[in-house]
Design an enzyme around this catalytic site. Sequence first.
Site, PDB file in Angstrom:
ATOM      1  N   PRO A 276       2.309  48.795 -13.141  1.00  0.00           N
ATOM      2  CA  PRO A 276       1.382  47.904 -12.441  1.00  0.00           C
ATOM      3  C   PRO A 276       0.111  47.700 -13.256  1.00  0.00           C
ATOM      4  O   PRO A 276      -0.691  48.614 -13.413  1.00  0.00           O
ATOM      5  CB  PRO A 276       1.097  48.640 -11.128  1.00  0.00           C
ATOM      6  N   ASP A 452      -2.501  50.941 -16.946  1.00  0.00           N
ATOM      7  CA  ASP A 452      -1.420  51.247 -16.017  1.00  0.00           C
ATOM      8  C   ASP A 452      -2.031  51.916 -14.787  1.00  0.00           C
ATOM      9  O   ASP A 452      -2.491  53.054 -14.854  1.00  0.00           O
ATOM     10  CB  ASP A 452      -0.410  52.182 -16.698  1.00  0.00           C
ATOM     11  N   HIS A 453      -1.994  51.211 -13.662  1.00  0.00           N
ATOM     12  CA  HIS A 453      -2.671  51.700 -12.468  1.00  0.00           C
ATOM     13  C   HIS A 453      -1.950  52.863 -11.801  1.00  0.00           C
ATOM     14  O   HIS A 453      -2.452  53.436 -10.823  1.00  0.00           O
ATOM     15  CB  HIS A 453      -2.841  50.558 -11.459  1.00  0.00           C
ATOM     16  N   ARG A 454      -0.774  53.239 -12.297  1.00  0.00           N
ATOM     17  CA  ARG A 454      -0.122  54.422 -11.759  1.00  0.00           C
ATOM     18  C   ARG A 454      -0.865  55.691 -12.151  1.00  0.00           C
ATOM     19  O   ARG A 454      -0.901  56.663 -11.397  1.00  0.00           O
ATOM     20  CB  ARG A 454       1.330  54.516 -12.264  1.00  0.00           C
ATOM     21  N   VAL A 456      -3.992  55.440 -14.194  1.00  0.00           N
ATOM     22  CA  VAL A 456      -5.398  55.139 -14.481  1.00  0.00           C
ATOM     23  C   VAL A 456      -5.978  54.398 -13.286  1.00  0.00           C
ATOM     24  O   VAL A 456      -5.565  53.276 -12.993  1.00  0.00           O
ATOM     25  CB  VAL A 456      -5.548  54.281 -15.755  1.00  0.00           C
TER      26      VAL A 456
END
Length: 482
Positions: A276, A452-454, A456
């Site tokens: 994401p 990467d919002h998983r 960060v």
Amino acid sequence: MTADTSARYREFKMPDVGEGLTEAEILKWYVQPGDTVTDGQVVCEVETAKAAVELPIPYDGVVHALRFAEGTTVDVGASIITVDVAPGSDDGAAPAAADTAAPAPAPAVAEPVAEDAEPKGRQPVLVGYGVSEASTKRRPRRGAAPAAAVPEQGAAVPAASAGAAIQAEMNGHRPVAAEGLARPLAKPPVRKLAKDLGVDLATITPTGPDGIITREDVHAAVSAPQAPAAVSAPAPVSAPSAAPGTAVAGRETRIPVKGVRKATAAAMVGSAFSAPHVTEFVTVDVTRTMRLVDELKSDKDMAGVRVNPLLLIAKALLVAIKRNPEINATWDEAAQEIVVKHYVNLGIAAATPRGLLVPNIKDAHDKTLPQLAQSLGELVSTAREGKTTPGAMQGGTVTITNVGVFGVDTGTPILNPGESAILAVGAIKLQPWVHKGKVKPRQVTTLALSFDHRLVDGELGSRVLADTAAVLEQPKRLITWG
């Protein structure tokens, strides 16, 4: 007996903590079987996608059983703890309740745990993997015909090297497999020259290395008295070959997707649909950095290496990573772990005749500014020459893409697969800027950081971007922060 048992043993279920989430991970148990609990007492800590939350038990009693172990992801509504709310009230009922309650956790632990290990990253992963596999299976069919024609054409042009074939591919023409003839090899400027002069490249005898047609060959064909005869001779061959070709009266050109371009496309699709992406932007005054670039060009310690803004941007990002090491990580889907790297292999996106390559500078965090400049220069020149090795493109941790060289203000870059962040650098332009209370012309650029919002979150990504911008605005921070 059943009524007494159900009244005596209460099941505390995983509650919805008010975020609309469907699951949570049990981080820590504060109680064990046999412990006495009271209404409102915190019994465990769970973690949702947003925060860690402590859960209080809603009744008094003695802990009879814990349904899940620490580290287990549990669906909302699943029973997580059994409490005996009437201990000692019926000695005969307790073993029966224990016997009935004991087998219940077995399927609850065995099956939900196996399936709940997937949902944490399942939704984006399934989409990404599905697209990637489909593209991997379908693409080879499109290139099957040209691949089969290569050995047959080898006899016609034995001198054609791999490098010449790659260069010729970039000209935008497919191979023509008609009666064993190979397509002519020529660089784009030579093709344009031939087109402008009305010369058919198929009629020219190449004199360049590896069978490549040169400008001189084109001019010689124009001035040769027999040129018209040469053009008309192969006409019967070239006319039929136009039918199976991919161009329609010069209005379309189809380029086979293969090699680096195919790998890049698959990687970008996989990255875009499995990780994401979030992109943040900051516009920064880099006037002082540009002055430092000019000063370093005349510094004796930087003699023999190329000094440009990208060098200091790379150094600024390395300083930001040093201050925020969690950004330098990767997501291990199989193990469901975040792997933080204690080294930085800095990738530099490079546009080459073969397509987009992202070689990386190994252990960039340990290099001095002159060493980083040398490595950067070697990386770019090697990529442009088409000599980048597979090893140079493996193991990257963070990437920089300099879209500013094309005059672009900025962009939203896609992560290099396996990495958590990529920094896009826009064009550096002279713009009106408020400096010391007055509007003055200053060198300004826009930075864009995709992550990467998983692994960060917004805070970490913002700090990295802000620190990078701060170093470029005040390059003396390379000393104070570095």
